[in-house]
Design a protein around this motif. Structure first.
Motif, short mmCIF file in Angstrom:
data_model
loop_
_atom_site.label_atom_id
_atom_site.label_comp_id
_atom_site.label_asym_id
_atom_site.label_seq_id
_atom_site.Cartn_x
_atom_site.Cartn_y
_atom_site.Cartn_z
N ARG A 71 0.81 -1.21 0.00
CA ARG A 71 0.00 0.00 0.00
C ARG A 71 0.85 1.27 0.00
N SER B 223 -7.42 2.45 -13.16
CA SER B 223 -8.63 1.95 -12.49
C SER B 223 -8.28 0.86 -11.49
N GLN B 224 -7.32 0.00 -11.85
CA GLN B 224 -6.89 -1.04 -10.91
C GLN B 224 -6.28 -0.42 -9.66
N TRP B 225 -5.55 0.70 -9.82
CA TRP B 225 -4.98 1.36 -8.65
C TRP B 225 -6.07 1.86 -7.71
N ARG B 226 -7.14 2.38 -8.25
CA ARG B 226 -8.24 2.82 -7.38
C ARG B 226 -8.84 1.63 -6.64
N GLU B 227 -8.98 0.53 -7.35
CA GLU B 227 -9.52 -0.67 -6.71
C GLU B 227 -8.59 -1.18 -5.61
N ARG B 228 -7.30 -1.18 -5.87
CA ARG B 228 -6.34 -1.65 -4.87
C ARG B 228 -6.37 -0.80 -3.61
N ASP C 60 -13.60 4.38 -4.85
CA ASP C 60 -14.65 4.22 -5.85
C ASP C 60 -14.08 4.39 -7.25
N PRO C 61 -14.59 3.64 -8.20
CA PRO C 61 -14.09 3.78 -9.57
C PRO C 61 -14.53 5.09 -10.20
N GLY D 295 -9.02 0.68 -2.51
CA GLY D 295 -10.37 0.67 -1.95
C GLY D 295 -11.16 1.92 -2.27
N ASP E 299 -13.14 3.87 -17.28
CA ASP E 299 -13.46 2.56 -17.85
C ASP E 299 -14.19 2.70 -19.17
N ARG F 100 -6.87 1.47 -17.81
CA ARG F 100 -7.28 0.28 -17.06
C ARG F 100 -6.37 0.05 -15.86
#
Length: 718
Positions: A477, A543-548, A552-553, A550, A558, A540
């Motif tokens: 993190r 977007s994965q970084w936002r998901e990692r 919101d997308p 936690g 996307d 993309r």
């Protein structure tokens, strides 16, 4: 794997003066390039060819990441006079253009403001250090004809250079090294000639606005050099200030001219063992940045802090202690990270490729691992006035992560945080979200007027790619949080720059693709194949970084990635752009990057890319290519599972695919080394050896099956 044996068989040994191939010592923040004497005694013998009407320079530079200078303008200059409105699908958009042009390497018709903005700040040559002979009160230089029976060896394992030669019938031995964590050079000179007039001179120049010469020797009145009683030379050039501290025992140090120093042994000593420590002054252009891997301002070994002067002369062996520090550091470098061994392969090309791999690790470590993105010629000499090109940053630095030396990538990646606000203002002025990264810049991140650079967009996803490599090396993190701002701001611009049409999201006009052959039609260019794929892949990843984290997308990211317009195809191959003339067969075949530098994306059909690679190989204008184009072709061939073509591309016989004895990728007389070629080679062979996500499971998938490839410590590419 015996890494010491691997490295030692590629030591650089020269027994005659090669004007194209001097060797350097350095540490990523600071470097010193020397001639056959181990110093910079013969600068005219190592020329950098003239570019257009700009004068020739020399390859023998002394440069630091903090060493910058600006010539005060007669009146303040800004970019407003070069700003032009260009039509775009969103309406008129302001771009920093250039009233003049660049024709046959010559800037023509530029205003005084444009000339100054393109040339300032410029990287500075911090001093020239060379032998001189002083006899009967006469101080004279040394010529190449004075040097006989010379042998010079760059010992890669210890990071030191040993030079031996005969001068006036007397043997001279010189050991040269750079401290691994300070901007300090160590020299040990052993010769009976020291007792009969051989001395070391240091000369200091003014800064230069020339394209590749970092030194101007014609303006002695424009700067000052003051040697104090503590053997510290205080330098002042307009707003640039730095100090050079001399350390050693039994030395005689004196100022012999307005900008000249002399170092000689006391009495009849036959050994001169000394060090020079370069430190930036506070304020102005020579200022250490806060994110330096090492700032160069710590007291050197053997120096004690002194409230009055900062340093005092040290005890003896100052130069030898620098050599010892280098000799302790470089084995640690070579035994860390990745390694590739090809020596057991019967194909004779394997030994040449192994040489290029080992030497490329050395030259990129000393030139590209600092706190700023490097110029194309690193810390050897200037190109583009020392200003660095952000579209080249991937080629200089991505390989560090793939070779499991991510700590050498991080300092220059962190630099982007320092120009976030300036880059945000550029995006805002053009009506976009996020930050728009500049192209040709100095440490301040201010754009340069250009008919090409400000229209490029492929530097925009680079920080996302580099940050993703850093995360893959250390997936925690802390890495995500450190670089999230750079990643998200880059992606915000990309999503807003792409504009929706009935066909999908499109790019441009205006723009110039990575293949700069279309600069003349920048107002009409749209949808370059590589940039379309890069946009999709990088959005993309963001977007994965936002998901990692936690978070919101962002649905727009996307949506743009999913609906990027498909690249243009003609006669079964990808074209460079989607408007006429579609593909000009000069400069970079950049459409190949869309599956090679990048992994597979939904936009690229591997069968069409295979045909595109074959089409490029058939009749591209190789004289107009650049050093990183050959690694591009190799990466594309590897991902298409054609390892024979990958090796052929890396070792293609072509002028700009030349790798000299010192490891440098030579391009032209005026661009005598090109570090993106070295970095690209390392990125390509890492991919060819370690493979990539979801790639072939076989060992070294990018190398021919009959090659014996040993590798360890590499990281899979995306």
């Amino acid at each position: 794997m015996d890494r010491e044996d691997l490295v030692r068989r590629h030591h650089v040994t020269q027994q005659e003066l090669d004007p194209r191939s001097p060797v350097s010592v350095g540490n990523g923040e600071f470097a010193f390039t020397m001639d056959l004497t181990g110093l910079q005694t013969l600068p005219a013998s190592y020329p950098v060819g003239a570019r257009g009407e700009l004068p020739a320079g020399t390859l023998l530079g002394t440069q630091a990441q903090w060493g910058w200078h600006s010539i005060p303008p007669a009146s303040p200059h800004d970019l407003a006079g070069s700003t032009v409105l260009y039509d775009s699908p969103r309406g008129p958009v302001p771009y920093v253009d250039m009233m003049g042009d660049i024709v046959n390497d010559r800037e023509t018709g530029t205003s005084a403001a444009e000339t100054w903005l393109r040339a300032n700040p410029h990287r500075l040559d911090l001093g020239r250090i060379g032998f001189r002979m002083v006899r009967d009160g006469l101080d004279r230089g040394i010529t190449p004809e004075d040097i006989t029976q010379a042998t010079q060896t760059l010992d890669l394992w210890s990071g030191t250079v040993t030079s031996t030669f005969t001068l006036a019938g007397q043997q001279v031995k010189v050991t040269t090294a750079c401290h691994p964590s300070r901007d300090e050079l160590g020299f040990r000179v052993e010769s009976p000639a020291l007792g009969s007039g051989l001395v070391v001179g240091i000369d200091f120049p003014y800064g230069s606005e020339s394209w590749h010469d970092a030194a101007d020797w014609s303006k002695p009145e424009a700067h000052s050099t003051v040697l104090d009683g503590q053997w510290v030379a205080h330098r002042e050039l307009d707003d640039s200030r730095y100090d050079v501290a001399i350390a050693g025992e039994e030395l005689m140090v004196e100022q012999t001219g307005l900008h000249s120093l002399r170092i000689a042994p006391q009495s009849q000593n036959t050994v001169l063992d000394f060090s020079l420590t370069f430190t930036p002054g506070e304020g102005g252009d020579c200022t250490p940045r806060g994110n330096n891997r090492h700032s160069g301002v710590a007291p050197a070994a053997g120096f004690d802090a002194d409230p009055a002067s900062g340093v005092v002369p040290s005890s003896d062996g100052a130069g030898s202690r620098v050599t010892a520090a280098a000799a302790a550091h470089w084995p640690r470098f070579w035994t860390s990270g990745g390694a590739i061994e090809l020596n057991a392969t019967n194909d004779p090309r394997a030994k040449e490729l192994e040489r290029r791999i080992v030497l490329s690790q050395y030259v990129t470590a000393i030139n590209c691992a600092g706190s700023l993105p490097p110029q194309e010629t690193g810390l050897v000499c200037n190109s583009w006035r020392g200003r660095f090109h952000l579209e080249m940053h991937w080629w200089h630095a991505a390989h560090f992560a793939l070779w499991n030396r991510t700590e050498l990538l991080l300092p220059s990646l962190r630099w982007y945080s320092s120009i976030l606000e300036a880059s945000r203002q550029t995006a805002k002025q053009q009506g976009f979200e996020g930050v728009r990264w500049p192209k040709q810049v100095g440490p301040d991140g201010r754009e340069s007027p250009s008919t090409i650079g400000t229209f490029l967009i492929w530097q925009q996803p680079h920080p996302i790619y580099l940050a993703e490599l850093a995360y893959r090396a250390t997936p925690d993190r802390e890495v995500l949080e450190e670089f999230a701002g750079i990643v998200f701001e880059s992606a915000a611009f990309m999503a807003s720059f792409a504009h929706p049409t009935g066909r999908g999201f499109e790019l441009g006009p205006p723009l110039v693709p990575a293949q700069e052959s279309y600069g003349f039609m920048r107002g009409e260019v749209s949808n370059p194949t590589f940039e379309l794929a890069y946009w999709q892949w990088a959005l993309r990843v963001a977007s994965q970084w936002r998901e990692r984290l936690g978070l919101d997308p962002f649905p727009l990211w996307d949506e743009v990635a999913d609906k990027m317009v498909t690249p243009h195809v003609a006669d079964g191959v990808y074209t460079a752009i989607d408007v006429e003339p579609f593909t000009i067969r000069t400069d970079h075949p950049s459409m190949l990057c869309a599956l090679g530098v990048l992994p597979r994306t939904g936009l690229i059909d591997p069968a069409i890319m295979k045909a595109t690679l074959a089409d490029v190989l058939a009749d591209w204008d190789w004289a107009s290519t650049w050093g990183w184009d050959y690694p591009v072709m190799a990466m594309t061939a590897a991902r298409l599972e054609d390892p024979e073509a990958a090796v052929d591309a890396l070792l293609m016989t072509a002028g700009k695919n030349t790798v000299l004895a010192n490891g440098h990728n030579r391009q032209t007389d005026s661009l005598p080394l090109y570090l993106p070629g070295n970095g690209g080679l390392l990125a390509a062979v890492a991919l060819m050896a370690a493979g990539w996500d979801n790639g072939p499971a076989r060992h070294a998938p990018g190398f021919p099956a009959d090659w014996t490839v040993k590798w360890e410590g590499l990281v899979q590419a995306p």
